[in-house]
Design an enzyme around this catalytic site. Structure first.
Site, mmCIF file in Angstrom:
data_model
loop_
_atom_site.group_PDB
_atom_site.id
_atom_site.type_symbol
_atom_site.label_atom_id
_atom_site.label_comp_id
_atom_site.label_asym_id
_atom_site.label_seq_id
_atom_site.Cartn_x
_atom_site.Cartn_y
_atom_site.Cartn_z
ATOM 1 N N GLU A 171 5.959 1.713 -5.914
ATOM 2 C CA GLU A 171 6.860 1.167 -6.054
ATOM 3 C C GLU A 171 7.747 0.166 -6.645
ATOM 4 O OE1 GLU A 171 2.872 -1.429 -7.401
ATOM 5 O OE2 GLU A 171 2.336 -0.452 -5.371
ATOM 6 N N GLU A 319 -1.641 2.553 -1.165
ATOM 7 C CA GLU A 319 -2.287 2.247 -1.844
ATOM 8 C C GLU A 319 -3.095 0.875 -0.881
ATOM 9 O OE1 GLU A 319 -1.216 0.439 -5.725
ATOM 10 O OE2 GLU A 319 -0.084 2.160 -5.794
#
Length: 396
Positions: A171, A319
């Site tokens: 991320e 995710e």
């Protein structure tokens, strides 16, 4: 009964969704699995990682039976991939370097070895948000060379292990825009730009890509890919993350897809270079609320799958998840159904998260051991388990 209900529910949803017009014929997804978290505990979105807060999902180190969880997921749910997040600081024992600390790396390798023993694929995930202690890689933080060294040392250990996946970075986000289109990066030496193959590639990107966040993505991922491949790890998948927390919804619109599309293996191919995307289903896409409010199809998966198909690329959703509530069972089922309808470009999904989380964690997918066997959470048992949705190659 649950299998039949969910299958028809997914089919009905997709048949009435106008965004699914270009979806391909149903085919099994290649992968389904879950994150096994704990070595990343203590890591914040600013790239700080307090290693004293880690709770390794390794029984010998913490009493958390990560191996038992993974064995259950493989044998009873049909999962075939696990993501194993770890903080950079943990691996180097709080040194901003690419050199692995022998003891710390051995601890983490216990989890990787447990994962590999199940027969599943195992993703090495550096969980630092493109930062180290608040500073961005290649822009005040560790140099791209240090980042490449880290990945060279990690990949060297598993270069002959076909079931290891290399997840470049968790991320990246908020990469600032400050340089002009024709301004080369300050941390790329002029002589290096002109003489080395990698330097020439980076210089060309710096000339033609206008936004710094795109350039930074290319620099970091290009260095990591080259370092990994140069160890001899030439066949394993490498996952490439975008900006904005690698959101599937903004992967195309933010320019991440275009930028990462320029990253190549040292031989010029794109073989096994996979886009790494995340997407949650709560109202603000933060993955911090139990209720789910969307299936993400129109806003995220349709534009992403369209771009992937047009550009000959693939993505893995590493995710996703929601609370253990009925709304998430429904919306996650729709999302997985759409992913399966586009399995030529979307390889699969991994839930967040199992491992060392407490049972009351809002997005817990940690199975409960009752003394004789494991019991799944509501979301896993009713939606995410391949044995329930029958949309994954491991059970199809």
């Amino acid at each position: 009964m649950a299998i039949k209900f969910l299958y028809h529910f997914v089919i009905a949803t997709l048949s009435t969704a106008t965004v699914a017009v270009n979806a391909q014929t149903f085919a099994p997804l290649r992968f389904a699995g879950v994150n096994i978290a704990g070595f990343d505990f203590g890591c914040g979105i600013d790239g700080t990682c307090i290693i004293s807060q880690t709770v390794p999902p390794v029984y010998q180190l913490s009493g958390v039976d990560g191996l038992g969880q993974m064995q259950h997921f493989v044998q009873n749910d049909g999962y075939n991939v696990f993501r194993l997040p770890v903080g950079w600081q943990y691996l180097t024992y709080n040194q901003m370097t690419g050199v692995l600390n022998e003891t710390q790396f051995a601890n983490y390798n216990m989890l990787v070895s447990d994962c590999l023993s199940t027969g599943a694929l195992c993703e090495i995930d550096i969980h630092n948000y493109a930062r180290y202690d608040g500073e961005i890689i290649g822009q005040g933080g560790p140099s791209n060379e240090i980042f490449a060294e880290l990945w060279y040392n990690i990949a060297s250990y598993w270069k002959n292990e076909p079931n290891v996946i290399f997840g470049v970075m968790n991320e990246p986000h908020d990469i600032p825009v400050s340089h002009s289109q024709n301004s080369p990066r300050d941390d790329v030496n002029v002589a290096e730009r002109r003489t080395s193959t990698l330097g020439q590639s980076l210089f060309r990107y710096a000339l033609f890509v206008p936004r710094l966040q795109i350039l930074l993505i290319i620099l970091g991922n290009k260095c990591a890919v080259t370092a990994i491949r140069e160890t001899g790890a030439t066949t394993q998948m490498i996952l490439l993350p975008g900006n904005n927390y690698t959101s599937a919804q903004t992967f195309v619109s933010s320019g991440s897809a275009e930028a990462l599309g320029m990253v190549r293996n040292p031989d010029g191919t794109i073989t096994n270079l996979i886009m790494d995307v995340h997407k949650y289903l709560d109202y603000d896409n933060s993955g911090t609320h139990a209720p789910c409010v969307t299936n993400n199809i129109e806003d995220a998966w349709y534009p992403l799958s369209t771009w992937l198909r047009e550009n000959g690329r693939q993505a893995l959703n590493t995710e996703t998840g929601g609370g253990n509530v009925d709304s998430c069972v429904g919306y996650i089922s729709q999302q997985i159904g759409y992913q399966a309808a586009n399995s030529d470009v979307i390889l699969g999904y991994l839930g967040w998260s199992a491992g060392s989380f407490a049972a009351d964690y809002v997005l817990s997918q940690v199975p409960y051991y009752n003394g004789t066997g494991w019991n799944d959470t509501l979301l896993v048992s009713m939606a995410m388990s391949p044995m329930t949705n029958m949309l994954v190659a491991s059970v199809a």
